[in-house]
Design a protein around this motif. Structure first.
Motif, PDB file in Angstrom:
ATOM      1  N   LEU A 137      15.950  16.879  -4.879  1.00 21.91           N
ATOM      2  CA  LEU A 137      14.558  17.259  -5.094  1.00 21.91           C
ATOM      3  C   LEU A 137      14.318  17.586  -6.571  1.00 21.91           C
ATOM      4  N   ASN A 138      13.092  17.331  -7.013  1.00 22.21           N
ATOM      5  CA  ASN A 138      12.691  17.640  -8.387  1.00 22.21           C
ATOM      6  C   ASN A 138      13.562  16.942  -9.426  1.00 22.21           C
ATOM      7  N   GLU A 139      13.998  15.777  -9.107  1.00 22.25           N
ATOM      8  CA  GLU A 139      14.805  15.000 -10.041  1.00 22.25           C
ATOM      9  C   GLU A 139      14.110  13.655 -10.238  1.00 22.25           C
ATOM     10  N   SER A 140      13.955  13.271 -11.509  1.00 21.54           N
ATOM     11  CA  SER A 140      13.160  12.076 -11.799  1.00 21.54           C
ATOM     12  C   SER A 140      13.766  10.809 -11.215  1.00 21.54           C
ATOM     13  N   ALA A 141      15.083  10.815 -10.989  1.00 19.29           N
ATOM     14  CA  ALA A 141      15.728   9.606 -10.464  1.00 19.29           C
ATOM     15  C   ALA A 141      15.569   9.475  -8.959  1.00 19.29           C
ATOM     16  N   SER A 142      15.018  10.480  -8.304  1.00 17.61           N
ATOM     17  CA  SER A 142      14.888  10.464  -6.848  1.00 17.61           C
ATOM     18  C   SER A 142      13.416  10.427  -6.446  1.00 17.61           C
ATOM     19  N   ALA A 143      13.162   9.871  -5.273  1.00 16.54           N
ATOM     20  CA  ALA A 143      11.797   9.814  -4.754  1.00 16.54           C
ATOM     21  C   ALA A 143      11.864   9.561  -3.260  1.00 16.54           C
ATOM     22  N   PHE A 144      10.812   9.940  -2.546  1.00 19.33           N
ATOM     23  CA  PHE A 144      10.758   9.701  -1.111  1.00 19.33           C
ATOM     24  C   PHE A 144      10.374   8.252  -0.850  1.00 19.33           C
ATOM     25  N   GLY A 145      11.196   7.573  -0.090  1.00 13.70           N
ATOM     26  CA  GLY A 145      10.905   6.196   0.269  1.00 13.70           C
ATOM     27  C   GLY A 145      10.119   6.124   1.561  1.00 13.70           C
ATOM     28  N   SER A 146       9.640   4.938   1.877  1.00 14.03           N
ATOM     29  CA  SER A 146       8.875   4.742   3.094  1.00 14.03           C
ATOM     30  C   SER A 146       8.882   3.268   3.459  1.00 14.03           C
ATOM     31  N   THR A 147       9.086   3.011   4.742  1.00 12.90           N
ATOM     32  CA  THR A 147       9.001   1.633   5.230  1.00 12.90           C
ATOM     33  C   THR A 147       7.570   1.245   5.580  1.00 12.90           C
ATOM     34  N   ALA A 148       6.629   2.168   5.355  1.00 15.54           N
ATOM     35  CA  ALA A 148       5.221   1.890   5.652  1.00 15.54           C
ATOM     36  C   ALA A 148       4.552   1.090   4.542  1.00 15.54           C
ATOM     37  N   TYR A 149       5.269   0.884   3.437  1.00 11.91           N
ATOM     38  CA  TYR A 149       4.698   0.155   2.308  1.00 11.91           C
ATOM     39  C   TYR A 149       5.580  -1.043   1.931  1.00 11.91           C
ATOM     40  N   PRO A 150       5.703  -2.002   2.827  1.00 14.89           N
ATOM     41  CA  PRO A 150       6.503  -3.186   2.474  1.00 14.89           C
ATOM     42  C   PRO A 150       5.770  -4.049   1.447  1.00 14.89           C
ATOM     43  N   TYR A 151       6.527  -4.773   0.673  1.00 13.43           N
ATOM     44  CA  TYR A 151       5.965  -5.695  -0.328  1.00 13.43           C
ATOM     45  C   TYR A 151       5.013  -4.978  -1.280  1.00 13.43           C
ATOM     46  N   THR A 152       5.372  -3.737  -1.629  1.00 14.93           N
ATOM     47  CA  THR A 152       4.516  -2.923  -2.492  1.00 14.93           C
ATOM     48  C   THR A 152       5.339  -2.345  -3.630  1.00 14.93           C
ATOM     49  N   ILE A 212       2.724  -9.689  -3.143  1.00 18.88           N
ATOM     50  CA  ILE A 212       3.172  -8.354  -3.544  1.00 18.88           C
ATOM     51  C   ILE A 212       1.963  -7.537  -3.999  1.00 18.88           C
ATOM     52  N   THR A 213       1.821  -6.332  -3.442  1.00 16.09           N
ATOM     53  CA  THR A 213       0.755  -5.423  -3.858  1.00 16.09           C
ATOM     54  C   THR A 213       1.288  -4.509  -4.951  1.00 16.09           C
TER      55      THR A 213
END
Length: 240
Positions: A137-152, A212-213
């Protein structure tokens, strides 16, 4: 004397005229042939100029802009103040540019703006990291991913240095006011530099893969070094 100039063509004409036709010092003949040579030299230089405009490496001025328009339309245009040599190189790079990949998008935007580009794909584990694999958490190299945004993809671009309105004070700035200081009413057109936000959008659209969006966030260039505020004390106040 160089190939195709008036002196060169005059010598060629004089060599073709029979020696018995005129005296060696006939000024009237020299003047007559000199006029013909001047016209022929102009035509020769015009042909050489027209020939040069048919190749990217030798074209110049507005003919370079016409060449770019033939290939790219209005999407890719010369920057204000850009020299012919730099513009020709830009056209060549755009003609041979790689397309469709993530790396190609990053390079295209970086070449346009001259600043860094960040791309995030929420369904790419290499971007999001994971528990026990380069994630915190709170680290620039990390982020929450999601499979709800394919091809984005989410792109963070930075405006090139120089965009903005120089020498004007801003709101809540003690250096400007009505009737005092460097203060003026401005509109968006004054904030645009050599590269506009639309240029960045067009570059991304011309490079990204079909389907790709791309969501784009364009921010100002970072401030180099610390800034001193009104309460700065020498050897006491830490730089921001």
């Amino acid at each position: 004397m160089t190939l195709g100039d008036q002196s060169d063509i005059l010598n060629r004409l004089q060599a073709l005229v029979p020696a018995s036709w005129f005296r060696d010092s006939d000024q009237h003949a020299s003047a007559l042939l000199g006029g013909v040579a001047a016209n022929e030299a102009f035509i020769y230089s015009l042909v050489q100029f027209a020939k040069a405009q048919t190749r990217l490496q030798t074209a110049s001025d507005g003919f370079l802009d016409l060449l770019a328009f033939d290939y790219f339309g209005l999407r890719f245009q010369r920057k204000p103040g850009e020299t012919d040599a730099a513009w020709a190189l830009s056209i060549q790079n755009e003609l041979t540019r790689a397309r469709a990949t993530r790396g190609a998008v990053i390079k295209a935007v970086r070449d346009l703006t001259g600043t860094s580009v960040r791309v995030f794909e929420p369904w790419n584990a290499a971007d999001t990291g994971g528990f026990g694999a380069a994630w915190a958490l709170n680290e620039s190299a990390s982020a929450f991913g999601s499979t709800a945004y394919p091809y984005t993809i989410f792109i963070t671009a930075v405006e090139p240095i120089g965009a903005g309105i120089p020498n004007l004070a801003g709101l809540n700035d003690a250096q400007g006011g009505f009737g005092a200081g460097e203060f003026a009413l401005a509109d968006v057109s004054l904030t645009q530099g050599a590269v506009t936000n639309q240029n960045i959008y067009d570059t991304i659209n011309a490079t990204r893969a079909s389907g790709i969006t791309a969501w784009v966030n364009i921010g100002p260039p970072p401030v180099a070094g610390g800034r001193l505020d009104m309460s700065f004390y020498l050897n006491a106040t830490a730089l921001a």
